[in-house]
Design an enzyme around this catalytic site. Structure first.
Site, PDB file in Angstrom:
ATOM      1  N   LEU A  20      37.041  54.760  -8.790  1.00 39.03           N
ATOM      2  CA  LEU A  20      37.908  53.642  -9.155  1.00 39.03           C
ATOM      3  C   LEU A  20      37.746  52.480  -8.196  1.00 39.03           C
ATOM      4  CD1 LEU A  20      40.162  52.306 -10.767  1.00 39.03           C
ATOM      5  CD2 LEU A  20      41.823  53.577  -9.368  1.00 39.03           C
ATOM      6  N   TYR A 132      48.988  69.044  -5.841  1.00 39.20           N
ATOM      7  CA  TYR A 132      48.478  67.679  -5.941  1.00 39.20           C
ATOM      8  C   TYR A 132      49.582  66.725  -6.393  1.00 39.20           C
ATOM      9  CZ  TYR A 132      46.062  63.660  -7.973  1.00 39.20           C
ATOM     10  OH  TYR A 132      45.672  62.386  -8.306  1.00 39.20           O
ATOM     11  N   LYS A 136      51.242  63.503  -4.331  1.00 36.51           N
ATOM     12  CA  LYS A 136      51.259  62.139  -4.850  1.00 36.51           C
ATOM     13  C   LYS A 136      52.679  61.601  -4.999  1.00 36.51           C
ATOM     14  CE  LYS A 136      48.154  60.012  -6.099  1.00 36.51           C
ATOM     15  NZ  LYS A 136      47.327  58.982  -5.401  1.00 36.51           N
TER      16      LYS A 136
END
Length: 338
Positions: A20, A132, A136
């Site tokens: 990204l 995960y 986040k």
């Protein structure tokens, strides 16, 4: 007396060497009056608060693409992931608060439980199913706490792009080597091209600087929804390959260390608050991606190999020493990265 030239707006992109990040750099390079500093993982350790403060100083906008994203590996190394995805984001948010910079933080649908059957709005209750997602969510909370007026969390999912491993590229490679593939058909989401997300981030940053975009959570996934099986079939179709070569299978056939949300479809109402168009439909994004060399070339290679692949897998009759297609099918799990 005339005014001098307008000074470019300085942006910082962290995680600039990733799939990204590299497309964010390209999107900003095409943005007028913008000056970009690229900070790759080797150039900026976001877990080092002094290094983060020094990097952020002098920039008006920070786009955070730095993250640990190997979903399955993080199940056994949550502390290391939280250091980057949680504490590192806190360092960035604190530095932005001190310098007055806007922070665009890229997050994930994995902060949500995925236990509904309709698109989740931006204010839906969080409830990550895996390590995960928990790591986040720490980052999202840091942005909301430290930057209530200048912090933007942009959730995304099912990313694919030219600059890293991804599901679409894997499908096209398997099309070259295998007659059929089995792909999970009971997980729903929104395949998102990194180029489209990068453009969305650039537009949001400009709107934030202009005072048009309220701070908070935005959903940067593509519009529409599909499954991994649906995505694979569409990639085959757009690549000039037979979608019937992609066969559906249940996710229970492929146990993974990390639980996945069954329904990771996000709503996009937040973009209207910033007077910005929502992201394009996933099929439109995929069609545009398949026209770029990164995906057009492997699709062409798969088309060229299709007759040989079919023959090798027995579609033109069995040959000595060659297993039939049913024995040689490739089974494809959802990717472990995000």
């Amino acid at each position: 007396m005339t005014d001098g030239p307008t000074r470019p707006t300085p942006w910082l992109v962290t995680g600039a060497g990733g799939m990204l990040g590299r497309d964010v750099l390209a999107a900003l390079a095409a943005t007028p009056d913008t000056e970009v500093t690229a900070a790759t993982r080797s150039e900026l350790d976001v877990t080092d608060p002094r290094a983060v403060r020094a990097a952020v100083t002098g920039h008006r906008v920070v786009v955070n693409c730095a993250a640990r994203t190997d979903v399955d590996a993080i199940e056994t190394d949550e502390a290391a992931a939280s250091a980057v995805n949680g504490t590192g984001v806190r360092h960035l948010a604190r530095a932005c608060a001190a310098t007055g910079a806007v922070l665009l933080h890229v997050s994930t649908d994995y902060v949500l439980p995925g236990d509904v059957d309709r698109p989740c709005p931006e204010d839906a209750p969080t409830g990550p199913l895996n390590a995960y997602g928990r790591s986040k969510l720490l980052g999202e909370r840091a942005v909301a706490e430290l930057l209530p007026h200048t912090g933007y969390t942009v959730r995304t999912a099912w990313l694919y792009g030219a600059h890293g491993p991804n599901f679409v590229a894997t499908m096209l490679e398997l099309a070259r080597r295998r007659a059929t593939v089995d792909v999970v058909a009971d997980q729903h989401g929104q395949p998102t091209w990194t180029v489209a997300l990068a453009r969305q981030l650039a537009a949001l940053g400009r709107a934030a600087l202009a005072g048009r975009a309220p701070a908070g959570v935005y959903h940067g996934t593509a519009a529409g929804r599909t499954t991994w099986h649906g995505l694979a079939r569409e990639a085959y179709r757009l690549g000039g390959l037979d979608p019937a070569r992609v066969r559906p299978v249940a996710s229970t056939a492929f146990p993974r260390p990390a639980a996945r949300p069954a329904y990771g479809v996000l709503g996009h109402a937040g973009w209207a608050r910033a007077a910005l168009a929502p992201p394009p439909h996933w099929r439109d994004q995929l069609a545009a991606a398949l026209e770029t060399p990164a995906f057009a070339a492997p699709a062409a290679a798969a088309r060229a190999a299709a007759p040989a692949t079919a023959a090798a897998d027995g579609e033109q009759g069995p040959r000595p020493g060659v297993r039939p297609a049913a024995a040689r099918r490739s089974a494809v799990r959802p990717p472990s990265w995000r």
